[in-house]
Design a protein around this motif. Sequence first.
Motif, short mmCIF file in Angstrom:
data_model
loop_
_atom_site.label_atom_id
_atom_site.label_comp_id
_atom_site.label_asym_id
_atom_site.label_seq_id
_atom_site.Cartn_x
_atom_site.Cartn_y
_atom_site.Cartn_z
N UNK A 94 1.63 -52.09 15.34
CA UNK A 94 1.75 -52.17 13.89
C UNK A 94 1.61 -53.61 13.41
N UNK A 95 1.47 -53.75 12.10
CA UNK A 95 1.45 -55.06 11.45
C UNK A 95 2.19 -54.96 10.13
N UNK A 96 2.69 -56.08 9.66
CA UNK A 96 3.46 -56.09 8.42
C UNK A 96 2.83 -56.96 7.34
N UNK A 97 1.58 -57.39 7.57
CA UNK A 97 0.91 -58.22 6.57
C UNK A 97 -0.43 -57.60 6.19
N UNK A 98 -0.81 -57.78 4.94
CA UNK A 98 -2.10 -57.28 4.48
C UNK A 98 -3.24 -57.96 5.25
N UNK A 99 -3.05 -59.22 5.57
CA UNK A 99 -4.07 -59.96 6.32
C UNK A 99 -4.36 -59.29 7.65
N UNK A 100 -3.30 -58.96 8.41
CA UNK A 100 -3.49 -58.33 9.72
C UNK A 100 -4.00 -56.90 9.60
N UNK A 101 -3.81 -56.30 8.43
CA UNK A 101 -4.19 -54.90 8.24
C UNK A 101 -5.57 -54.75 7.61
N UNK A 102 -6.29 -55.83 7.42
CA UNK A 102 -7.63 -55.77 6.82
C UNK A 102 -8.66 -55.75 7.93
N UNK A 103 -9.38 -54.60 8.03
CA UNK A 103 -10.43 -54.48 9.03
C UNK A 103 -9.94 -54.60 10.46
#
Length: 122
Positions: A94-103
Amino acid sequence: QLHLVESGGGSVQAGGSLRLSCTVSGSMKCGGWIRQAPGKGREGVARLPLDGQITYGAAVDGRFTLSMDNAKNTLYLQMNSLKPEDTAMYYCAAADSTWDCTGFTVVNLPYRGQGTQVTVSS
């Protein structure tokens, strides 16, 4: 920061089912499941992106289902019609930042649990 704990692994005969659970401590924005068989690299199994459009790896599509219980902050992986080649250590990520969750690719998410073993016998 996220803390992930998987459970639900075990041994099953081919054709059987298992449900894995992953309890997430913290605010998850995206996640998924990966697996690693002995002597092989990590493989993305299921992906839950920001828009909620779940996708699956080709090897499990149609047999595995990812779901999320937001009230319990728990990610699930329902695995049906299991095959011996599904034998692996399974991890939620998982990730908790939008940056890590983009693409993102699931194998590259920054947080992972300790894993739970799934063994399928023929």
